[in-house]
Design an enzyme around this catalytic site. Sequence first.
Site, PDB file in Angstrom:
ATOM      1  N   LYS A 176     -16.695 -32.802  -1.967  1.00 22.21           N
ATOM      2  CA  LYS A 176     -15.239 -32.661  -1.846  1.00 22.21           C
ATOM      3  C   LYS A 176     -14.695 -32.049  -3.137  1.00 22.21           C
ATOM      4  CE  LYS A 176     -11.603 -34.879  -3.076  1.00 22.21           C
ATOM      5  NZ  LYS A 176     -10.659 -33.769  -3.265  1.00 22.21           N
ATOM      6  N   GLU A 251     -18.322 -38.519 -14.633  1.00 26.58           N
ATOM      7  CA  GLU A 251     -18.057 -37.597 -15.751  1.00 26.58           C
ATOM      8  C   GLU A 251     -16.544 -37.555 -15.899  1.00 26.58           C
ATOM      9  OE1 GLU A 251     -20.067 -35.966 -17.747  1.00 26.58           O
ATOM     10  OE2 GLU A 251     -21.924 -36.534 -16.766  1.00 26.58           O
ATOM     11  N   CYS A 290     -12.592 -30.570 -20.314  1.00 20.91           N
ATOM     12  CA  CYS A 290     -12.831 -31.979 -20.634  1.00 20.91           C
ATOM     13  C   CYS A 290     -13.281 -32.140 -22.081  1.00 20.91           C
ATOM     14  CB  CYS A 290     -13.847 -32.571 -19.671  1.00 20.91           C
ATOM     15  SG  CYS A 290     -15.333 -31.588 -19.547  1.00 20.91           S
ATOM     16  N   GLU A 393      -5.643 -38.115 -23.101  1.00 20.61           N
ATOM     17  CA  GLU A 393      -6.101 -36.752 -22.849  1.00 20.61           C
ATOM     18  C   GLU A 393      -4.918 -35.965 -22.287  1.00 20.61           C
ATOM     19  OE1 GLU A 393      -8.500 -36.180 -19.289  1.00 20.61           O
ATOM     20  OE2 GLU A 393      -9.887 -34.966 -20.460  1.00 20.61           O
TER      21      GLU A 393
HETATM   22  P1  NAD Z   1      -8.618 -36.095 -10.826  1.00 20.52           P
HETATM   23  O1  NAD Z   1      -9.225 -37.374 -11.227  1.00 20.52           O
HETATM   24  O2  NAD Z   1      -7.176 -36.067 -10.504  1.00 20.52           O
HETATM   25  O3  NAD Z   1      -9.351 -35.487  -9.571  1.00 20.52           O
HETATM   26  C1  NAD Z   1     -10.754 -35.260  -9.555  1.00 20.52           C
HETATM   27  C2  NAD Z   1     -11.244 -35.340  -8.137  1.00 20.52           C
HETATM   28  O4  NAD Z   1     -11.097 -36.681  -7.672  1.00 20.52           O
HETATM   29  C3  NAD Z   1     -10.451 -34.483  -7.159  1.00 20.52           C
HETATM   30  O5  NAD Z   1     -11.327 -33.922  -6.220  1.00 20.52           O
HETATM   31  C4  NAD Z   1      -9.524 -35.494  -6.501  1.00 20.52           C
HETATM   32  O6  NAD Z   1      -9.092 -35.105  -5.220  1.00 20.52           O
HETATM   33  C5  NAD Z   1     -10.429 -36.695  -6.443  1.00 20.52           C
HETATM   34  N1  NAD Z   1      -9.751 -37.991  -6.301  1.00 20.52           N
HETATM   35  C6  NAD Z   1      -8.494 -38.342  -6.650  1.00 20.52           C
HETATM   36  N2  NAD Z   1      -8.255 -39.624  -6.343  1.00 20.52           N
HETATM   37  C7  NAD Z   1      -9.386 -40.115  -5.791  1.00 20.52           C
HETATM   38  C8  NAD Z   1      -9.763 -41.380  -5.251  1.00 20.52           C
HETATM   39  N3  NAD Z   1      -8.932 -42.428  -5.214  1.00 20.52           N
HETATM   40  N4  NAD Z   1     -11.024 -41.531  -4.783  1.00 20.52           N
HETATM   41  C9  NAD Z   1     -11.899 -40.506  -4.814  1.00 20.52           C
HETATM   42  N5  NAD Z   1     -11.583 -39.277  -5.276  1.00 20.52           N
HETATM   43  C10 NAD Z   1     -10.339 -39.083  -5.764  1.00 20.52           C
HETATM   44  O7  NAD Z   1      -8.967 -35.064 -11.985  1.00 20.52           O
HETATM   45  P2  NAD Z   1      -8.486 -33.572 -12.101  1.00 20.52           P
HETATM   46  O8  NAD Z   1      -7.057 -33.622 -12.550  1.00 20.52           O
HETATM   47  O9  NAD Z   1      -8.871 -32.805 -10.891  1.00 20.52           O
HETATM   48  O10 NAD Z   1      -9.422 -33.046 -13.279  1.00 20.52           O
HETATM   49  C11 NAD Z   1      -9.148 -33.231 -14.601  1.00 20.52           C
HETATM   50  C12 NAD Z   1      -9.974 -34.373 -15.172  1.00 20.52           C
HETATM   51  O11 NAD Z   1     -11.365 -34.125 -14.985  1.00 20.52           O
HETATM   52  C13 NAD Z   1      -9.785 -34.509 -16.648  1.00 20.52           C
HETATM   53  O12 NAD Z   1      -9.643 -35.858 -16.996  1.00 20.52           O
HETATM   54  C14 NAD Z   1     -11.083 -33.952 -17.221  1.00 20.52           C
HETATM   55  O13 NAD Z   1     -11.397 -34.419 -18.498  1.00 20.52           O
HETATM   56  C15 NAD Z   1     -12.066 -34.371 -16.193  1.00 20.52           C
HETATM   57  N6  NAD Z   1     -13.271 -33.545 -16.302  1.00 20.52           N
HETATM   58  C16 NAD Z   1     -14.403 -34.102 -16.846  1.00 20.52           C
HETATM   59  C17 NAD Z   1     -15.545 -33.326 -17.003  1.00 20.52           C
HETATM   60  C18 NAD Z   1     -16.799 -33.893 -17.623  1.00 20.52           C
HETATM   61  O14 NAD Z   1     -17.820 -33.229 -17.590  1.00 20.52           O
HETATM   62  N7  NAD Z   1     -16.784 -35.084 -18.196  1.00 20.52           N
HETATM   63  C19 NAD Z   1     -15.545 -32.009 -16.578  1.00 20.52           C
HETATM   64  C20 NAD Z   1     -14.390 -31.477 -16.033  1.00 20.52           C
HETATM   65  C21 NAD Z   1     -13.258 -32.261 -15.897  1.00 20.52           C
END
Ligand code: NAD
Length: 499
Positions: A176, A251, A290, A393
């Site tokens: 997803k 992650e 990230c 962040e």
């Molecule tokens: P997000 O947590 O809002 O969304 C990430 C994913 O989770 C999306 O596909 C979203 O639809 C899904 N999601 C949201 N609520 C959920 C739930 N209750 N259950 C299951 N899935 C759910 O994050 P974002 O805004 O898309 O991305 C930014 C974040 O990702 C930042 O915090 C960034 O640091 C992190 N990130 C981490 C890495 C890493 O390697 N550590 C890499 C890239 C991004």
Amino acid sequence: MSVTESIHIDGEWRTAAGGGTRDVLDPADATTLAVVAEGDAKDTDAAIAAARRAFDEGTWPHTATAERAALLRRVADLLQRDREEIALIESRDTGKTLEEGRVDVDDVTAAFRYFADLVVNETGRVVDAGDPDVHSVVVHEPVGVCAMITPWNYPLLQASWKVAPALAAGNTFVIKPSEVTPMSTVHLVKLLAEAGLPAGVANLVTGAGDPVGARLSEHPDVDLVSFTGGLASGTKVAQAAAPGVKKVALELGGKNPNVVFADACATDEGFDTAVDQALNAAFIHSGQVCSAGARLIIEASVKDRFVAELAERARKIRLGRGTADGVECGPLVSRQQLEKTEGYVASAREEGATVVCGGARPEPSEVRPAEGYFYLPTVLDDCHRGMRVIREETFGPILTVETFTTEDEAVALANDTDYGLAGGVFSGDTARARRVAARLRHGTVWINDFHPYLPQAEWGGFGKSGVGRELGPHGLAEYRETKHVYENLRPTPVRWFAG
Ligand code: NAD
């Protein structure tokens, strides 16, 4: 605009069972790029059922490792064939520049090739039991049905860091992508089918975190959930997965320090390198990384000169539509991210930070439509540990500045975070740089560099930056069960029980 069949179940492309749709927006001008299927729990259940069947009854988990590796290599070739097309998709979807999109495709290609090589080499082992009557081997097997949930900043890359090792290990999956940026994942899944992956092994459901991600996390037929995204969603995923005792890999975010010692700036060349790297660490992809080096932690004696030069260069960053010629940095991905960035700058101002540059949206121009989600690269001086902008962040183009006078103080500041994803140390003194690197509680530490990673080296976080690792041998191990097979070559009764 017709609805893209963005849901892939059991080898078939379809729209959502409930008829839901979602507009995917171009962040450079807020126009609609595509209308995709908005899946729900019903679509998710169907995708999980397909993955379950493909795992329990299909051929993929038992396909010879060399054949699985060959498929991964074909995917790598197809990614290169479609390099320009995918880079364009990623640039329009996320806002990043075309060049960044190309780099992503190349990185992802390397990851597919790496896991193809690794899986044929990371074999099981014969264990010397120390007993001639015992034959003992340790073998690796796929975990089963994997759920993969990815964010919007590096959609293709985050998907591939999961898909490549999962397939190499013989799993089936449902992915997803972020609802904000699903398009490159749709393309990737098409390439998997073209490369010859059997139907049902790779399934894709586009839709919101809740219900699609939530259903994937809790569903009893899912064996492993690999999530990349923010801390709040990651925590929910872990909670939903806990009752089923699923394997969970997270992650999450980071609040990454970039520690610069005065001795890194002793020569003009060193100074220029440290400033340039600090700029890149904080502002590439508008800070939506990230591992962004969003906290500059700099020795007090060089701070004024360093920050003045940094701000001078930050003001010159050419902001605009990622596909436009000469543009160096794109917009933020969504209105929500833009408003979040504005909120952090406002709170930092209230808490006493000095805005050295940026701190506002830019003037619109030909390459920067007024409707786009652009924000100026922003440097905030006079920051301290208590501020929200230091602790959380921001995931935007905001660089905060803190100072230190001793090595111990630098380390204490750099480690003073709930996160622990990545950090950098710039020093002209190799011994000092290594000493500091050894003390940083972060999953990746760069010395005299910022941001590079290698497919051969593990990526992941300490603290609240996550659980588990991607890439490297550990990145493959996440998708494998380990089984010990003990064989008695001279079976006799045990006679533990006398009767
Ligand atoms: P997000 O947590 O809002 O969304 C990430 C994913 O989770 C999306 O596909 C979203 O639809 C899904 N999601 C949201 N609520 C959920 C739930 N209750 N259950 C299951 N899935 C759910 O994050 P974002 O805004 O898309 O991305 C930014 C974040 O990702 C930042 O915090 C960034 O640091 C992190 N990130 C981490 C890495 C890493 O390697 N550590 C890499 C890239 C991004």
